[in-house]
Scaffold this motif. Structure first.
Motif, PDB file in Angstrom:
ATOM      1  N   THR A  65       0.405  69.084  40.773  1.00 20.30           N
ATOM      2  CA  THR A  65      -0.451  66.886  40.840  1.00 20.30           C
ATOM      3  C   THR A  65      -1.225  68.082  39.274  1.00 20.30           C
ATOM      4  OG1 THR A  65      -2.316  68.480  42.362  1.00 20.30           O
ATOM      5  CG2 THR A  65      -0.615  66.740  43.662  1.00 20.30           C
ATOM      6  N   LEU A  66      -1.539  66.368  38.552  1.00 19.66           N
ATOM      7  CA  LEU A  66      -2.407  66.925  37.258  1.00 19.66           C
ATOM      8  C   LEU A  66      -3.653  67.487  37.846  1.00 19.66           C
ATOM      9  CD1 LEU A  66      -2.896  65.752  34.663  1.00 19.66           C
ATOM     10  CD2 LEU A  66      -3.875  64.339  34.741  1.00 19.66           C
ATOM     11  N   SER A  67      -4.769  67.331  38.669  1.00 22.06           N
ATOM     12  CA  SER A  67      -5.491  68.176  38.809  1.00 22.06           C
ATOM     13  C   SER A  67      -5.801  69.178  39.200  1.00 22.06           C
ATOM     14  CB  SER A  67      -6.472  66.846  40.425  1.00 22.06           C
ATOM     15  OG  SER A  67      -5.077  66.896  41.343  1.00 22.06           O
ATOM     16  N   GLY A  68      -4.242  69.651  40.639  1.00 22.39           N
ATOM     17  CA  GLY A  68      -3.707  71.125  40.783  1.00 22.39           C
ATOM     18  C   GLY A  68      -3.490  71.591  38.912  1.00 22.39           C
ATOM     19  N   VAL A  69      -3.454  71.263  38.409  1.00 23.32           N
ATOM     20  CA  VAL A  69      -2.726  72.111  37.057  1.00 23.32           C
ATOM     21  C   VAL A  69      -3.778  72.236  36.420  1.00 23.32           C
ATOM     22  CG1 VAL A  69      -1.461  72.073  34.473  1.00 23.32           C
ATOM     23  CG2 VAL A  69      -0.197  71.325  36.456  1.00 23.32           C
ATOM     24  N   LEU A  70      -4.971  71.397  36.224  1.00 27.41           N
ATOM     25  CA  LEU A  70      -5.989  71.442  34.930  1.00 27.41           C
ATOM     26  C   LEU A  70      -7.121  72.496  36.205  1.00 27.41           C
ATOM     27  CD1 LEU A  70      -6.861  67.732  33.481  1.00 27.41           C
ATOM     28  CD2 LEU A  70      -5.405  69.602  33.239  1.00 27.41           C
ATOM     29  N   ASN A  71      -7.180  72.312  36.857  1.00 27.87           N
ATOM     30  CA  ASN A  71      -8.295  72.688  37.678  1.00 27.87           C
ATOM     31  C   ASN A  71      -7.433  74.087  37.875  1.00 27.87           C
ATOM     32  OD1 ASN A  71     -10.243  71.013  38.835  1.00 27.87           O
ATOM     33  ND2 ASN A  71      -8.894  70.725  40.710  1.00 27.87           N
ATOM     34  N   ASP A  72      -6.193  74.685  38.466  1.00 27.17           N
ATOM     35  CA  ASP A  72      -5.674  76.431  37.803  1.00 27.17           C
ATOM     36  C   ASP A  72      -5.871  76.932  36.429  1.00 27.17           C
ATOM     37  OD1 ASP A  72      -5.212  76.133  40.408  1.00 27.17           O
ATOM     38  OD2 ASP A  72      -3.498  75.400  40.162  1.00 27.17           O
ATOM     39  N   ASN A  73      -6.112  76.776  35.549  1.00 30.34           N
ATOM     40  CA  ASN A  73      -6.358  76.495  34.090  1.00 30.34           C
ATOM     41  C   ASN A  73      -7.602  76.016  33.217  1.00 30.34           C
ATOM     42  OD1 ASN A  73      -3.561  78.077  33.679  1.00 30.34           O
ATOM     43  ND2 ASN A  73      -2.877  76.370  35.119  1.00 30.34           N
ATOM     44  N   ARG A  74      -8.093  76.078  34.077  1.00 34.06           N
ATOM     45  CA  ARG A  74     -10.559  76.223  33.636  1.00 34.06           C
ATOM     46  C   ARG A  74     -10.413  76.293  32.186  1.00 34.06           C
ATOM     47  NH1 ARG A  74     -13.715  75.696  38.791  1.00 34.06           N
ATOM     48  NH2 ARG A  74     -12.447  73.370  40.261  1.00 34.06           N
ATOM     49  N   ASP A  75     -10.023  78.314  32.559  1.00 36.23           N
ATOM     50  CA  ASP A  75     -10.090  78.894  31.159  1.00 36.23           C
ATOM     51  C   ASP A  75      -9.341  77.627  29.309  1.00 36.23           C
ATOM     52  OD1 ASP A  75      -7.746  79.404  31.834  1.00 36.23           O
ATOM     53  OD2 ASP A  75      -7.616  81.255  31.083  1.00 36.23           O
ATOM     54  N   LYS A  76      -8.676  77.192  29.952  1.00 33.76           N
ATOM     55  CA  LYS A  76      -8.229  76.905  28.608  1.00 33.76           C
ATOM     56  C   LYS A  76      -7.966  74.882  28.129  1.00 33.76           C
ATOM     57  CE  LYS A  76      -3.016  77.361  30.060  1.00 33.76           C
ATOM     58  NZ  LYS A  76      -1.523  78.379  29.680  1.00 33.76           N
ATOM     59  N   TYR A  77      -7.272  74.766  29.708  1.00 31.14           N
ATOM     60  CA  TYR A  77      -7.160  73.099  30.561  1.00 31.14           C
ATOM     61  C   TYR A  77      -8.478  72.374  29.939  1.00 31.14           C
ATOM     62  CZ  TYR A  77      -2.119  73.909  30.407  1.00 31.14           C
ATOM     63  OH  TYR A  77      -0.984  75.177  30.496  1.00 31.14           O
ATOM     64  N   PRO A  78      -8.311  70.863  29.405  1.00 24.69           N
ATOM     65  CA  PRO A  78      -9.270  70.406  29.556  1.00 24.69           C
ATOM     66  C   PRO A  78      -9.796  69.936  31.140  1.00 24.69           C
ATOM     67  CG  PRO A  78      -7.704  69.300  28.862  1.00 24.69           C
ATOM     68  CD  PRO A  78      -7.227  70.144  29.273  1.00 24.69           C
ATOM     69  N   THR A  79     -10.830  69.117  31.398  1.00 24.99           N
ATOM     70  CA  THR A  79     -10.751  68.372  32.532  1.00 24.99           C
ATOM     71  C   THR A  79     -10.037  67.231  32.510  1.00 24.99           C
ATOM     72  OG1 THR A  79     -12.932  66.963  32.101  1.00 24.99           O
ATOM     73  CG2 THR A  79     -13.569  69.411  32.768  1.00 24.99           C
ATOM     74  N   MET A  80     -10.369  66.203  33.543  1.00 26.04           N
ATOM     75  CA  MET A  80      -9.598  65.415  34.214  1.00 26.04           C
ATOM     76  C   MET A  80     -10.084  64.461  34.063  1.00 26.04           C
ATOM     77  SD  MET A  80      -6.926  63.689  36.388  1.00 26.04           S
ATOM     78  CE  MET A  80      -7.102  64.868  37.675  1.00 26.04           C
ATOM     79  N   ALA A  81     -11.450  64.395  33.394  1.00 24.49           N
ATOM     80  CA  ALA A  81     -11.936  63.061  32.799  1.00 24.49           C
ATOM     81  C   ALA A  81     -12.013  63.132  31.598  1.00 24.49           C
ATOM     82  CB  ALA A  81     -13.946  62.708  32.947  1.00 24.49           C
ATOM     83  N   ALA A  82     -11.446  64.440  30.527  1.00 22.55           N
ATOM     84  CA  ALA A  82     -11.056  64.871  29.419  1.00 22.55           C
ATOM     85  C   ALA A  82      -9.633  64.245  29.280  1.00 22.55           C
ATOM     86  CB  ALA A  82     -11.397  65.620  28.616  1.00 22.55           C
ATOM     87  N   PHE A  83      -9.367  64.983  29.462  1.00 23.00           N
ATOM     88  CA  PHE A  83      -7.696  63.532  29.732  1.00 23.00           C
ATOM     89  C   PHE A  83      -7.037  62.276  29.461  1.00 23.00           C
ATOM     90  CE2 PHE A  83      -2.876  64.156  31.903  1.00 23.00           C
ATOM     91  CZ  PHE A  83      -2.639  64.276  30.458  1.00 23.00           C
ATOM     92  N   LEU A  84      -8.174  62.218  30.067  1.00 23.25           N
ATOM     93  CA  LEU A  84      -7.638  60.911  30.932  1.00 23.25           C
ATOM     94  C   LEU A  84      -7.761  60.226  29.659  1.00 23.25           C
ATOM     95  CD1 LEU A  84      -8.455  60.365  34.809  1.00 23.25           C
ATOM     96  CD2 LEU A  84      -5.835  60.475  33.111  1.00 23.25           C
ATOM     97  N   GLY A  85      -8.851  60.536  28.692  1.00 23.90           N
ATOM     98  CA  GLY A  85      -9.702  60.125  27.769  1.00 23.90           C
ATOM     99  C   GLY A  85      -8.276  60.217  26.124  1.00 23.90           C
ATOM    100  N   TRP A  86      -7.603  61.523  26.767  1.00 24.48           N
ATOM    101  CA  TRP A  86      -6.464  61.710  25.806  1.00 24.48           C
ATOM    102  C   TRP A  86      -5.660  60.312  25.730  1.00 24.48           C
ATOM    103  CZ3 TRP A  86      -5.697  67.680  26.202  1.00 24.48           C
ATOM    104  CH2 TRP A  86      -6.470  68.537  25.975  1.00 24.48           C
ATOM    105  N   LEU A  87      -5.562  59.772  27.201  1.00 25.34           N
ATOM    106  CA  LEU A  87      -5.190  58.974  27.316  1.00 25.34           C
ATOM    107  C   LEU A  87      -5.259  57.502  26.489  1.00 25.34           C
ATOM    108  CD1 LEU A  87      -3.191  60.258  30.362  1.00 25.34           C
ATOM    109  CD2 LEU A  87      -2.483  60.781  28.211  1.00 25.34           C
TER     110      LEU A  87
END
Length: 239
Positions: free
Chosen positions: A86-108
């Motif tokens: 899931t998207l939340s799972g991928v972002l939470n498992d890589n918090r050191d380099k991936y953005p938050t859910m809100a930031a990713f949805l902001g990109w879209l």
């Protein structure tokens, strides 16, 4: 007559109580101590804010490489279970380099070309297919349906109800997700829409033909009802 003086009681010694002063040690200026504490607190706050700004910068700034890395992680199933991510799972498992859910949805949301959202939806379509396949994998997994239970030194096979029930919960959850994510394909109520292009004259002819067919059907039904009534009347007469 000699007067013997009376013995006087021993004088009680008064113990000196030591008064403990709370606060700054003796010789310390309280004002300067409070100033040092305030300066330490302000430096800690400043350091925390600088760290937060760096993390916020990482989360908000768009990176094409980072975006593609996230999509790649989404398309690759879990190594141990082969289940979809899931998207939340991928972002939470890589918090050191991936953005938050809100930031990713902001990109879209900020992408006016629509290319980012298109790529993301293609990945989600692949995940929907993985959900569909996962239902059958769970349904056909019969390895733990039967368990051996020891009773009086004898092992007897028994139905593993907990394992079967857990599989049913997983299948129900996957089916619920499929009907919400892809209702047109996996929903219970499928809708079929048909578009017919015709001119005004063609529509008039179709309407006239439909009216003529309805009138002919009504006349045929009326004749049949009359014939049935006459046959029934003849039976009563013969009786």
């Amino acid at each position: 007559m000699t007067t013997i003086p009376k013995k006087t009681s021993e004088s009680k010694t008064t113990a000196t109580k030591k008064v403990v002063r709370r606060g700054a040690p003796k010789g310390t200026n309280r004002a300067s101590n409070a100033g040092r504490q305030k300066a330490t607190f302000e430096s800690e706050v400043k350091s925390a804010l600088e760290l937060a700004k760096k993390e916020r910068k990482l989360q908000v700034e768009f990176s094409a490489t980072l975006f593609l890395d996230i999509l790649t992680d989404l398309t690759m199933p879990e190594p141990d279970t082969n289940r979809f991510k899931t998207l939340s799972g991928v972002l939470n498992d890589n918090r050191d380099k991936y953005p938050t859910m809100a930031a990713f949805l902001g990109w879209l949301r900020r992408d006016t070309s629509g290319e980012l959202e298109k790529m993301y939806h293609e990945v989600m379509e692949a995940n929907i297919q993985l959900m569909h396949d996962e239902r059958f994998r769970v349904a056909y997994d019969i390895e733990h349906d039967i368990m051996m239970t020891e009773r009086n030194g004898t092992f007897t096979p028994e139905w593993n109800k907990l394992f079967v029930q857990r599989g049913k919960v997983i299948i129900d959850a996957l089916e619920w997700s499929l009907t919400r994510l892809a209702p047109a394909k996996y929903g219970n109520n499928l809708k079929v829409e048909t578009t017919i292009e015709a001119s005004t004259e063609t529509l008039k002819l179709l309407a006239q033909d439909g009216a003529a067919r309805r009138a002919a059907a009504f006349e045929a039904a009326e004749r049949l009802a009359k014939e049935l009534y006459e046959r029934q009347s003849d039976k009563f007469k013969d009786a």
